[in-house]
Design a protein around this motif. Structure first.
Motif, PDB file in Angstrom:
ATOM      1  N   GLN A  17       0.359  -1.143  -0.129  1.00  0.00           N
ATOM      2  CA  GLN A  17       0.085  -0.053  -0.136  1.00  0.00           C
ATOM      3  C   GLN A  17       0.820   1.265  -0.309  1.00  0.00           C
ATOM      4  OE1 GLN A  17      -2.183  -1.063   2.825  1.00  0.00           O
ATOM      5  NE2 GLN A  17      -3.816  -1.194   1.789  1.00  0.00           N
ATOM      6  N   GLU A  18       1.799   1.073   0.516  1.00  0.00           N
ATOM      7  CA  GLU A  18       2.770   2.147   1.237  1.00  0.00           C
ATOM      8  C   GLU A  18       3.533   2.898  -0.753  1.00  0.00           C
ATOM      9  OE1 GLU A  18       6.374   4.457   3.492  1.00  0.00           O
ATOM     10  OE2 GLU A  18       5.540   2.599   4.142  1.00  0.00           O
ATOM     11  N   ALA A  19       4.492   1.516  -0.607  1.00  0.00           N
ATOM     12  CA  ALA A  19       4.556   2.003  -2.468  1.00  0.00           C
ATOM     13  C   ALA A  19       4.085   2.280  -3.700  1.00  0.00           C
ATOM     14  CB  ALA A  19       5.473   0.300  -2.673  1.00  0.00           C
ATOM     15  N   ALA A  20       3.117   1.600  -3.736  1.00  0.00           N
ATOM     16  CA  ALA A  20       1.729   1.683  -4.629  1.00  0.00           C
ATOM     17  C   ALA A  20       1.457   3.649  -4.862  1.00  0.00           C
ATOM     18  CB  ALA A  20       0.770   0.740  -4.657  1.00  0.00           C
ATOM     19  N   GLU A  21       1.666   4.305  -2.891  1.00  0.00           N
ATOM     20  CA  GLU A  21       0.676   5.934  -2.993  1.00  0.00           C
ATOM     21  C   GLU A  21       1.953   6.255  -3.551  1.00  0.00           C
ATOM     22  OE1 GLU A  21       0.027   6.129   0.909  1.00  0.00           O
ATOM     23  OE2 GLU A  21      -1.552   5.582   0.793  1.00  0.00           O
ATOM     24  N   VAL A  22       3.926   5.766  -2.833  1.00  0.00           N
ATOM     25  CA  VAL A  22       4.442   6.694  -3.080  1.00  0.00           C
ATOM     26  C   VAL A  22       5.224   6.634  -4.787  1.00  0.00           C
ATOM     27  CG1 VAL A  22       7.235   6.607  -2.638  1.00  0.00           C
ATOM     28  CG2 VAL A  22       5.050   6.295  -1.248  1.00  0.00           C
ATOM     29  N   LEU A  23       4.754   5.844  -5.466  1.00  0.00           N
ATOM     30  CA  LEU A  23       4.887   5.476  -6.709  1.00  0.00           C
ATOM     31  C   LEU A  23       4.310   6.103  -7.578  1.00  0.00           C
ATOM     32  CD1 LEU A  23       4.463   1.159  -7.978  1.00  0.00           C
ATOM     33  CD2 LEU A  23       5.700   2.770  -8.799  1.00  0.00           C
ATOM     34  N   ALA A  24       3.026   6.410  -7.655  1.00  0.00           N
ATOM     35  CA  ALA A  24       1.994   7.206  -8.192  1.00  0.00           C
ATOM     36  C   ALA A  24       2.464   8.567  -8.064  1.00  0.00           C
ATOM     37  CB  ALA A  24       0.769   7.200  -7.794  1.00  0.00           C
ATOM     38  N   GLU A  25       3.096   8.831  -6.972  1.00  0.00           N
ATOM     39  CA  GLU A  25       3.594  10.470  -6.934  1.00  0.00           C
ATOM     40  C   GLU A  25       5.245  10.152  -7.479  1.00  0.00           C
ATOM     41  OE1 GLU A  25       3.736  11.951  -2.340  1.00  0.00           O
ATOM     42  OE2 GLU A  25       1.807  11.008  -2.863  1.00  0.00           O
ATOM     43  N   ARG A  26       5.905   9.752  -7.112  1.00  0.00           N
ATOM     44  CA  ARG A  26       7.224   9.568  -8.233  1.00  0.00           C
ATOM     45  C   ARG A  26       7.205   9.473  -8.986  1.00  0.00           C
ATOM     46  NH1 ARG A  26      12.538   5.583  -4.881  1.00  0.00           N
ATOM     47  NH2 ARG A  26      11.014   7.323  -3.640  1.00  0.00           N
ATOM     48  N   PHE A  27       7.044   8.825  -9.617  1.00  0.00           N
ATOM     49  CA  PHE A  27       6.642   8.191 -11.599  1.00  0.00           C
ATOM     50  C   PHE A  27       5.353   9.014 -12.060  1.00  0.00           C
ATOM     51  CE2 PHE A  27       8.830   4.771  -9.230  1.00  0.00           C
ATOM     52  CZ  PHE A  27      10.289   4.938 -10.284  1.00  0.00           C
ATOM     53  N   ARG A  28       4.667   9.590 -11.079  1.00  0.00           N
ATOM     54  CA  ARG A  28       3.796  10.661 -11.926  1.00  0.00           C
ATOM     55  C   ARG A  28       2.527  10.044 -13.119  1.00  0.00           C
ATOM     56  NH1 ARG A  28       7.142  16.002 -13.586  1.00  0.00           N
ATOM     57  NH2 ARG A  28       7.358  16.375 -10.699  1.00  0.00           N
ATOM     58  N   LEU A  29       2.046   8.454 -11.844  1.00  0.00           N
ATOM     59  CA  LEU A  29       1.510   7.960 -12.648  1.00  0.00           C
ATOM     60  C   LEU A  29       0.498   7.710 -13.089  1.00  0.00           C
ATOM     61  CD1 LEU A  29       2.498   4.267 -10.820  1.00  0.00           C
ATOM     62  CD2 LEU A  29       3.141   5.260 -12.790  1.00  0.00           C
ATOM     63  N   GLU A  30      -0.965   8.761 -14.110  1.00  0.00           N
ATOM     64  CA  GLU A  30      -1.679   8.497 -14.737  1.00  0.00           C
ATOM     65  C   GLU A  30      -3.054   7.676 -14.177  1.00  0.00           C
ATOM     66  OE1 GLU A  30      -2.543   8.990 -19.103  1.00  0.00           O
ATOM     67  OE2 GLU A  30      -0.710  10.136 -18.574  1.00  0.00           O
ATOM     68  N   GLU A  31      -2.707   6.349 -13.907  1.00  0.00           N
ATOM     69  CA  GLU A  31      -3.279   5.887 -13.271  1.00  0.00           C
ATOM     70  C   GLU A  31      -2.844   4.693 -12.199  1.00  0.00           C
ATOM     71  OE1 GLU A  31      -4.636   0.830 -14.095  1.00  0.00           O
ATOM     72  OE2 GLU A  31      -5.255   2.748 -15.990  1.00  0.00           O
ATOM     73  N   GLU A  32      -3.722   5.030 -10.853  1.00  0.00           N
ATOM     74  CA  GLU A  32      -3.123   3.843  -9.299  1.00  0.00           C
ATOM     75  C   GLU A  32      -2.718   2.803 -10.212  1.00  0.00           C
ATOM     76  OE1 GLU A  32      -3.091   5.353  -6.292  1.00  0.00           O
ATOM     77  OE2 GLU A  32      -3.120   7.448  -7.824  1.00  0.00           O
ATOM     78  N   PRO A  33      -2.296   2.747  -8.654  1.00  0.00           N
ATOM     79  CA  PRO A  33      -1.533   0.888  -9.496  1.00  0.00           C
ATOM     80  C   PRO A  33      -2.245   0.308  -8.519  1.00  0.00           C
ATOM     81  CG  PRO A  33       0.572   2.379  -8.221  1.00  0.00           C
ATOM     82  CD  PRO A  33      -0.703   2.946  -8.995  1.00  0.00           C
ATOM     83  N   ARG A  34      -2.166  -0.731  -8.807  1.00  0.00           N
ATOM     84  CA  ARG A  34      -3.201  -1.973  -8.368  1.00  0.00           C
ATOM     85  C   ARG A  34      -2.300  -2.798  -7.914  1.00  0.00           C
ATOM     86  NH1 ARG A  34      -5.530  -6.690 -11.154  1.00  0.00           N
ATOM     87  NH2 ARG A  34      -3.511  -6.330 -12.830  1.00  0.00           N
TER      88      ARG A  34
END
Length: 81
Positions: A17-34
């Motif tokens: 859960q923490e990695a998914a949140e940081v991933l979305a911010e750090r890599f500026r993802l258009e879609e939230e990771p599942r």
């Protein structure tokens, strides 16, 4: 357009859960990771599960080596396709 997906394997739900949140911010993802629970063969206990963070990369913009290093921050790894 391709259907490229990256799968990060993490040791527990909190890390996923923490990695998914940081991933979305750090890599500026258009879609939230599942986040997906992947029980190990023959195991019913949640403690024996791996947690997967799945993200789409249709344009192939994410560097696999950076994602592998990122997963390592949570004692995980990137699964090769």
């Amino acid at each position: 357009m391709s259907d490229v997906r990256h799968v990060l394997v993490l040791p527990d739900r909190d890390a996923a859960q923490e990695a998914a949140e940081v991933l979305a911010e750090r890599f500026r993802l258009e879609e939230e990771p599942r986040i997906v629970r992947d029980a190990l063969a023959g195991e019913d206990d949640a403690e024996d599960a791996q947690w997967l963070v799945v993200l789409r990369d249709e344009q192939g913009l994410l560097d696999p080596e950076l994602l592998d290093a990122f997963a390592g921050e949570w004692d995980g790894w990137r699964e090769e396709p």
